[in-house]
Write an enzyme that holds these catalytic residues in place. Structure first.
Site, short mmCIF file in Angstrom:
data_model
loop_
_atom_site.label_atom_id
_atom_site.label_comp_id
_atom_site.label_asym_id
_atom_site.label_seq_id
_atom_site.Cartn_x
_atom_site.Cartn_y
_atom_site.Cartn_z
N GLU A 51 -1.47 -3.83 7.63
CA GLU A 51 -1.58 -5.14 6.96
C GLU A 51 -1.00 -6.19 7.89
O GLU A 51 -0.01 -5.95 8.59
CB GLU A 51 -0.81 -5.13 5.64
CG GLU A 51 -0.79 -6.52 4.99
CD GLU A 51 -0.42 -6.53 3.52
OE1 GLU A 51 0.20 -5.56 3.06
OE2 GLU A 51 -0.77 -7.52 2.84
N CYS A 53 -1.60 -6.73 -0.17
CA CYS A 53 -1.80 -7.97 -0.92
C CYS A 53 -2.65 -8.98 -0.17
O CYS A 53 -3.23 -9.88 -0.77
CB CYS A 53 -0.46 -8.62 -1.25
SG CYS A 53 0.51 -7.65 -2.40
N GLU A 87 -3.72 -3.67 -5.43
CA GLU A 87 -2.61 -3.24 -6.29
C GLU A 87 -2.76 -3.94 -7.63
O GLU A 87 -1.85 -4.59 -8.11
CB GLU A 87 -1.31 -3.64 -5.59
CG GLU A 87 -0.12 -2.87 -6.01
CD GLU A 87 1.11 -3.26 -5.19
OE1 GLU A 87 1.54 -4.42 -5.28
OE2 GLU A 87 1.63 -2.39 -4.47
#
Ligand code: AHR
Length: 655
Positions: free
Chosen positions: A47, A247, A379
C-alpha cells in the site's frame, strides 16, 4: 497462553549440570497428506502508506515534478525570489493552467530577471538519496517564451548548498514544448541532497515534468523502481502481490478513491491525487503526501510478474473508507464501478486487440498478465457492503467464471460485523474472505488454533492484513520487536497447519520511510539510501522460502502444538526437494527440547535455519540492521534443543 513460561516450568527438572527441560515428543506423520499448500500462500501486501510508493519503491526523486499538488509549488523552493515584490530582482515561478489539460493541469512559467541569479530547488522526499559515482537520468519538458534563456543547469546540492555534481542543458529557441533528456553524476554520497535548477540568460521559460531517476533502477527500467527495495520483496519469495492497499483503494471520499484507469497510459498524463494518508493521523501529519501514480496498475502487474507472484488487485466496492466519510454510491449508480472491475480483468487478461488489452499491449506487454484473483472492497462492513459486493460478484462470475473473487470481513477478526460478513458472503458463495487483525503479541500466541475449527466447506481464507502490535511503544521502528515477530511466527504455524482453507496470507503494512511514516509496525524500513528487514521480515522470509507443497501432521500426544509447553509447530513436505520441513517456535524463556518421531525413514542430518534473541524487546535498526538475523547450521539427529525465544526451521531429506 501466558507469555511467561508457566506451563514449561512444570516440565523443568533439575539435572546435575543445572536446569534442563523435559523433552517434548513429536510424532510427524509423513505418509498422510493433510492438505495441499497453495503456491500463493505467503505473499505481500503493498500500500502507498508511509511513503511506500512515492518517496519509496517508485524511484522518482523529484517531488511534485509536474506542479500538481494542491499547493502547486509544494516541494519547490526559490531562495533568491521575493514573491511579494512585483519587480522581482532575480526571478520567479508562476503556475499556469494548460488550456488543453489531459491529467496534467499545471506547468511552471519561470521568469529569470538576472542571468544565473534565480534558483529553483526541489527538496525531494525528505531529501534525495544520491550515491558517489552513480548516474541519474534527468528528463524535463521546456518551452521558451520570451527573452533568451540559453542553458539550464541542474545540480545536486547538500544541505549547506554545496554542489555535488551536475550538468547543463542547451535549450532550443523554438517556443513549443520539447522533452529533454540528460544525466548527472553524484560526486559524493548524501542522504538528503536537493536538486538545484538555475538558468543562463534572462527571459521566460515554461517547465513541466521535471523528473530524475537513478540509472540503476530495478531491471534498469525507465520510470522504474528502487532496486534495493524490490530486492527485499524478491527475497521474500512472495506468492502474490496485493495492491494498491488497503484503505487507499477506498479513498477518504468516493471522488478521491483509487481509480486504476487513471494510473495507466503515459506517465505525464496520469492525474495526481492527494494520498489518503496525507493528514489521516494528527501525530503523523504528512501534508506533502500525494500520489503521482508513476507506479500505477501496469507497473504493479509488471512487478508481480518480476516477482513470479500472482497479482491481487483490490478495487473500490463503491463505499469510501468507513473510518472516514463512508460515502456510498447508490445501488442504481454502481454500474461504472462494476465496469471498472470487468475492464481491469480485460486489461490484464484480454487479447492485444481487445479494448483494454490493447492499452496493455501499447504500454509494452502484448502477452496477458494471467490475472487469477480480484478483490472487491478492502475493509468494508455491514449490509451496505454485502449488497454492493453481490452486484460485482454476479457480474464477474457471469463474465469471468475462472477468476477467484476476494471479499472482505471488515477491520476486526471477530464481533458482529465480522460474523455477519462471513455469514452473508458464504451465502453468496464468495471464493475467499479477507480477514484483518492488528492485535497484541499475546493475541497472536493465543490464536495459533484460530483456523482449526473453521468450516472446511465454506469460502477460503485470506489472512490479508496482520501484524502483532506491541503495547506502550512510541517509536515505529522499535515496535517491530522480537516479541512481535516471534508471536507472528507462532501464529503462522496455525496458518500453515490449516493451508487447506487458508490460501493467502500477508503481513501489513509492507514498507515505511523512517522520516515519513504514518503507521507502525511495518515489515521493511528504509531511508533515502538504505533499507533493512525487521525481525518480522525475517519470519516472513523463512515461511516464504520454505512453504512446502503439502501439509502433514505434527502432534504431541495426538494433538497439534498450539502453545503447550510454550511450543508451536507445523510440518510440510516439499515434494520438489523430497524433504520434510518442520517449523517450531519456542516462546518460552527457557531452552526447550523436542524429539521428532517420523512415521518413515528420514535422514539423520538436518539443515537448520534459526532466528532467536534473548531480549524480547530487541529490534533491528539502521545502526544495527543485523541484530536479529537467521543463522544457518547443520545438526545430526532427531532430538533438538531449541533456544529460549526461538523460531527454528528444520529440513530433513526423505529417504
Ligand atoms: O495497513 C494499514 C491499513 O490498515 C490498511 O490500509 C487498512 O486496510 C487497515 O485498516
Amino acid at each position: 497462553m501466558k507469555w511467561n513460561n508457566i506451563v514449561a516450568a512444570s516440565f523443568i527438572v533439575a539435572g546435575s549440570f543445572g536446569l534442563q527441560s523435559q523433552t517434548t515428543q513429536l510424532e510427524v506423520d509423513i505418509e498422510n497428506i493433510v492438505a495441499e499448500i497453495q503456491p500463493s500462500m505467503y505473499g505481500v501486501f503493498f500500500e502507498d502508506i508511509n511513503f511506500a510508493a512515492d518517496g519509496g519503491l517508485y524511484a522518482e526523486m523529484v517531488k511534485n515534478r509536474s506542479f500538481e499538488f494542491d499547493n502547486p509549488k509544494m516541494g519547490w523552493q526559490e531562495p533568491n525570489s521575493n514573491r511579494h515584490s512585483h519587480n522581482n530582482e532575480s526571478g520567479i515561478a508562476k503556475i499556469i493552467n494548460y488550456s488543453d489539460a489531459r491529467g496534467n493541469y499545471n506547468f511552471a512559467r519561470i521568469s529569470v530577471n538576472k542571468d544565473s541569479g534565480y534558483e529553483l530547488i526541489n527538496e525531494s522526499y525528505r531529501g534525495m538519496g544520491i550515491k558517489e559515482g552513480e548516474s541519474y537520468n534527468l528528463k524535463f519538458q521546456a518551452a521558451p517564451q520570451t527573452g533568451e534563456i540559453s542553458r539550464i543547469k541542474f545540480e545536486f546540492i547538500n544541505e549547506e548548498g554545496q554542489g555535488l555534481g551536475g550538468t547543463e542543458v542547451a535549450i532550443e529557441t523554438a517556443n513549443s514544448w520539447k522533452t529533454y533528456k540528460t544525466s548527472l553524476q553524484a560526486s559524493s554520497t548524501e542522504e538528503r541532497a536537493k536538486l538545484k535548477i538555475s538558468f543562463t540568460g534572462t527571459g521566460e521559460i515554461d517547465l513541466d515534468m521535471i523528473s530524475l531517476f537513478p540509472k540503476d533502477t530495478w531491471k534498469g527500467r525507465e520510470n522504474g523502481l528502487r532496486k534495493d527495495l524490490v530486492q527485499m520483496l524478491a527475497d521474500l519469495n512472495p506468492g502474490f502481490l496485493r495492491f494498491p492497499g488497503g484503505c487507499i483503494a477506498e479513498g477518504r471520499t468516493l471522488e478521491k478513491r483509487y481509480q486504476w484507469k487513471k494510473t495507466i497510459g503515459p506517465v505525464e498524463e496520469r492525474e495526481v491525487l492527494v494520498n489518503r494518508w496525507n493528514t489521516e493521523f494528527r501525530h503523523k501529519f504528512t501534508p506533502d503526501y500525494f500520489q503521482s501514480f508513476g507506479l500505477g496498475y501496469y507497473e504493479y502487474f509488471l512487478l508481480a510478474e518480476d516477482l513470479d507472484a500472482e497479482a491481487l488487485p483490490i478495487l473500490s466496492v463503491g463505499i469510501a473508507c468507513q473510518y472516514n466519510t463512508g460515502e456510498m454510491v447508490p445501488l442504481e449508480d454502481l454500474d461504472p464501478y462494476v465496469q471498472d472491475a470487468l475492464d481491469l480483468i480485460e486489461f490484464a487478461n484480454g487479447t492485444a486487440d481487445s479494448k483494454w488489452g490493447s492499452i496493455r499491449a501499447e504500454m509494452g506487454h502484448p502477452e496477458p498478465f494471467n490475472l487469477k484473483y480480484i478483490g472487491i472492497g478492502n475493509e468494508q462492513w455491514g449490509p451496505e457492503y454485502i449488497e454492493r459486493y453481490e452486484v460485482f460478484h454476479k457480474k464477474i462470475r457471469e463474465e469471468y467464471p475462472e477468476i477467484e473473487i476476494v471479499s472482505g470481513s471488515g477491520p476486526n477478526p471477530d464481533g458482529d460485523f465480522f460474523e455477519f460478513g462471513w455469514e452473508e458472503l458464504t451465502k453468496l458463495n464468495t471464493d475467499i474472505i479477507d480477514e484483518h487483525y492488528y492485535r497484541s503479541p499475546q493475541w497472536f500466541r493465543d490464536n495459533a488454533d484460530r483456523y482449526d475449527d473453521y468450516d472446511r466447506n465454506g469460502p477460503k481464507v485470506f489472512a490479508g492484513e496482520y501484524a502483532a502490535h506491541p503495547e506502550n511503544t512510541e517509536d515505529g521502528p522499535k515496535e517491530n520487536n522480537w516479541e512481535a515477530a516471534l508471536s507472528e511466527a507462532a501464529f503462522m504455524t496455525g496458518l500453515e497447519r490449516n493451508a487447506d482453507i487458508v490460501h493467502l496470507t500477508s503481513y501489513a503494512p509492507l514498507m515505511a520511510h523512517k522520516d515519513a511514516w504514518q503507521w507502525a509496525p511495518d515489515l521493511i524500513w528504509f531511508d533515502n539510501l538504505k533499507v533493512y528487514g525487521t525481525p518480522n521480515y525475517h519470519v516472513q522470509k523463512l515461511y516464504g522460502n520454505n512453504p512446502g507443497t503439502e501439509v502433514v501432521n505434527i502432534k504431541s500426544n495426538g494433538k497439534a502444538l498450539t502453545g503447550e509447553n510454550s511450543l508451536y509447530a507445523s510440518a510440510v513436505i516439499n515434494a520438489k526437494e523430497n524433504q520434510v520441513i518442520i517449523k517450531v517456535v519456542n516462546t518460552g524463556d527457557q531452552k526447550n527440547k523436542i524429539a521428532l518421531d517420523f512415521s518413515r525413514r528420514v535422514a539423520k542430518k538436518a539443515e537448520v535455519i534459526q532466528l532467536h534473541h534473548s531480549d524480547l524487546k530487541a529490534h533491528n535498526s539502521f545502526e544495527n540492521p543485523d541484530k536479529i538475523l537467521p543463522e544457518e547450521k547443520e545438526i545430526r539427529g532427531h532430538t533438538i534443543e531449541l533456544p529460549a525465544y526461538s523460531f527454528t526451521v528444520l529440513k530433513y531429506n526423505l529417504r
